[in-house]
Scaffold this motif. Structure first.
Motif, PDB file in Angstrom:
ATOM      1  N   SER A   8       0.813  -1.213   0.000  1.00 44.24           N
ATOM      2  CA  SER A   8       0.000   0.000   0.000  1.00 44.24           C
ATOM      3  C   SER A   8       0.851   1.269   0.000  1.00 44.24           C
ATOM      4  CB  SER A   8      -0.933  -0.010   1.205  1.00 44.24           C
ATOM      5  OG  SER A   8      -0.173  -0.069   2.396  1.00 44.24           O
ATOM      6  N   GLY A   9       2.172   1.109   0.028  1.00 42.28           N
ATOM      7  CA  GLY A   9       3.056   2.270  -0.001  1.00 42.28           C
ATOM      8  C   GLY A   9       3.315   2.898   1.346  1.00 42.28           C
ATOM      9  N   VAL A  10       2.776   2.305   2.408  1.00 45.51           N
ATOM     10  CA  VAL A  10       2.927   2.862   3.750  1.00 45.51           C
ATOM     11  C   VAL A  10       4.257   2.467   4.383  1.00 45.51           C
ATOM     12  CG1 VAL A  10       1.914   2.922   6.066  1.00 45.51           C
ATOM     13  CG2 VAL A  10       0.445   2.905   4.073  1.00 45.51           C
ATOM     14  N   GLY A  11       4.832   1.378   3.946  1.00 43.30           N
ATOM     15  CA  GLY A  11       6.074   0.917   4.547  1.00 43.30           C
ATOM     16  C   GLY A  11       6.977   0.240   3.542  1.00 43.30           C
ATOM     17  N   PRO A  12       8.161  -0.117   4.004  1.00 45.55           N
ATOM     18  CA  PRO A  12       9.138  -0.762   3.123  1.00 45.55           C
ATOM     19  C   PRO A  12       8.785  -2.226   2.885  1.00 45.55           C
ATOM     20  CG  PRO A  12       9.994  -0.662   5.335  1.00 45.55           C
ATOM     21  CD  PRO A  12       8.679   0.077   5.348  1.00 45.55           C
ATOM     22  N   ALA A  13       9.488  -2.829   1.964  1.00 46.13           N
ATOM     23  CA  ALA A  13       9.309  -4.265   1.718  1.00 46.13           C
ATOM     24  C   ALA A  13       9.679  -5.032   2.983  1.00 46.13           C
ATOM     25  CB  ALA A  13      10.194  -4.705   0.555  1.00 46.13           C
ATOM     26  N   PRO A  14       8.989  -6.122   3.252  1.00 46.59           N
ATOM     27  CA  PRO A  14       9.284  -6.884   4.471  1.00 46.59           C
ATOM     28  C   PRO A  14      10.669  -7.529   4.408  1.00 46.59           C
ATOM     29  CG  PRO A  14       7.649  -8.018   3.124  1.00 46.59           C
ATOM     30  CD  PRO A  14       7.903  -6.693   2.475  1.00 46.59           C
ATOM     31  N   VAL A  15      11.258  -7.660   5.585  1.00 46.48           N
ATOM     32  CA  VAL A  15      12.532  -8.364   5.742  1.00 46.48           C
ATOM     33  C   VAL A  15      12.258  -9.536   6.676  1.00 46.48           C
ATOM     34  CG1 VAL A  15      14.883  -8.179   6.635  1.00 46.48           C
ATOM     35  CG2 VAL A  15      13.845  -6.230   5.462  1.00 46.48           C
ATOM     36  N   PRO A  16      12.686 -10.738   6.307  1.00 47.55           N
ATOM     37  CA  PRO A  16      12.470 -11.873   7.217  1.00 47.55           C
ATOM     38  C   PRO A  16      13.051 -11.558   8.596  1.00 47.55           C
ATOM     39  CG  PRO A  16      13.302 -12.633   5.098  1.00 47.55           C
ATOM     40  CD  PRO A  16      13.390 -11.124   5.088  1.00 47.55           C
TER      41      PRO A  16
END
Length: 72
Positions: A8-16
């Protein structure tokens, strides 16, 4: 419907979680604080969360993610 923050553009890509570092968190915060697009996406997300059951749905989504991270 809740989307991942990155979708949604609210946060960065997830990191494990097992690969997450303090530097990753710092970079994500820096990007979010300087991004007008993220600011606008957060405003849109906030408006959706203020609708009926938005906060409850967000909390349930967070707990599902935490449960999945703990169980793996």
């Amino acid at each position: 419907m809740l989307l991942p923050a990155s979708s949604s553009g609210v946060g960065p890509a997830p990191v494990p979680i097992d690969k997450l570092t303090a530097d990753d968190i710092g970079r994500a915060i820096d990007v979010l604080l300087s991004s007008e697009a993220a600011r606008q996406a957060a405003k849109r997300a906030g408006a959706l969360l203020r609708q009926d059951c938005g906060v409850s749905a967000a909390v349930a989504h967070i707990y599902r993610g935490l449960s999945a991270a703990v169980s793996t």
